[in-house]
Write a protein that holds these residues in place. Sequence first.
Motif, mmCIF file in Angstrom:
data_model
loop_
_atom_site.group_PDB
_atom_site.id
_atom_site.type_symbol
_atom_site.label_atom_id
_atom_site.label_comp_id
_atom_site.label_asym_id
_atom_site.label_seq_id
_atom_site.Cartn_x
_atom_site.Cartn_y
_atom_site.Cartn_z
ATOM 1 N N LEU A 52 0.830 -1.208 0.000
ATOM 2 C CA LEU A 52 0.000 0.000 0.000
ATOM 3 C C LEU A 52 0.863 1.255 0.000
ATOM 4 N N PHE A 53 1.875 1.265 0.845
ATOM 5 C CA PHE A 53 2.738 2.438 0.953
ATOM 6 C C PHE A 53 3.325 2.808 -0.406
ATOM 7 N N LEU A 54 3.856 1.838 -1.118
ATOM 8 C CA LEU A 54 4.488 2.120 -2.414
ATOM 9 C C LEU A 54 3.482 2.631 -3.445
ATOM 10 N N GLN A 55 2.300 2.039 -3.472
ATOM 11 C CA GLN A 55 1.285 2.499 -4.422
ATOM 12 C C GLN A 55 0.808 3.909 -4.082
ATOM 13 N N LEU A 56 0.559 4.144 -2.791
ATOM 14 C CA LEU A 56 0.105 5.468 -2.380
ATOM 15 C C LEU A 56 1.169 6.507 -2.671
ATOM 16 N N LYS A 57 2.413 6.173 -2.362
ATOM 17 C CA LYS A 57 3.509 7.113 -2.605
ATOM 18 C C LYS A 57 3.581 7.487 -4.082
ATOM 19 N N GLU A 58 3.438 6.513 -4.948
ATOM 20 C CA GLU A 58 3.483 6.785 -6.391
ATOM 21 C C GLU A 58 2.375 7.761 -6.794
ATOM 22 N N HIS A 59 1.166 7.516 -6.316
ATOM 23 C CA HIS A 59 0.046 8.419 -6.618
ATOM 24 C C HIS A 59 0.289 9.809 -6.027
ATOM 25 N N LEU A 60 0.791 9.845 -4.808
ATOM 26 C CA LEU A 60 0.989 11.120 -4.122
ATOM 27 C C LEU A 60 2.099 11.940 -4.773
#
Length: 124
Positions: A52-60
């Motif tokens: 989740l962290f990696l996906q959210l970071k990419e979007h953010l």
Amino acid sequence: MSLPDFTNLSIEPYRGREEIIRQVVAQIEKDFAQFGLEVQFSGNFDYAYDELFLQLKEHLVWLLDRDYHRLILLLYQIDLSEKQLMNAEAQYPDVPKSDLLAELVILRELKKVLIRNYFKENSD
């Protein structure tokens, strides 16, 4: 009835609780989908946080660089204020903003799930 204090919430106690993780993932997927941002969970609970962290970071990162207005709307939907972000930045000045945001989003979504569950269990 008083609400438990979730102000100093840590993810660690919930890492092994698959139902909580499933609910947090669903909440994140729902909130991000409202802004056209897809988050997918593989179902591997051992790596749920990292995934989740990696996906959210990419979007953010993308939102920070290209669509700050949509980022603010997303944070509003999640119920994260700019003040909370500024406080986190002041506390952790060497951490990239996207990392701080990803962490804050996961914590806020966890808090939402825990509060919802608390009220379901104590509905009387």
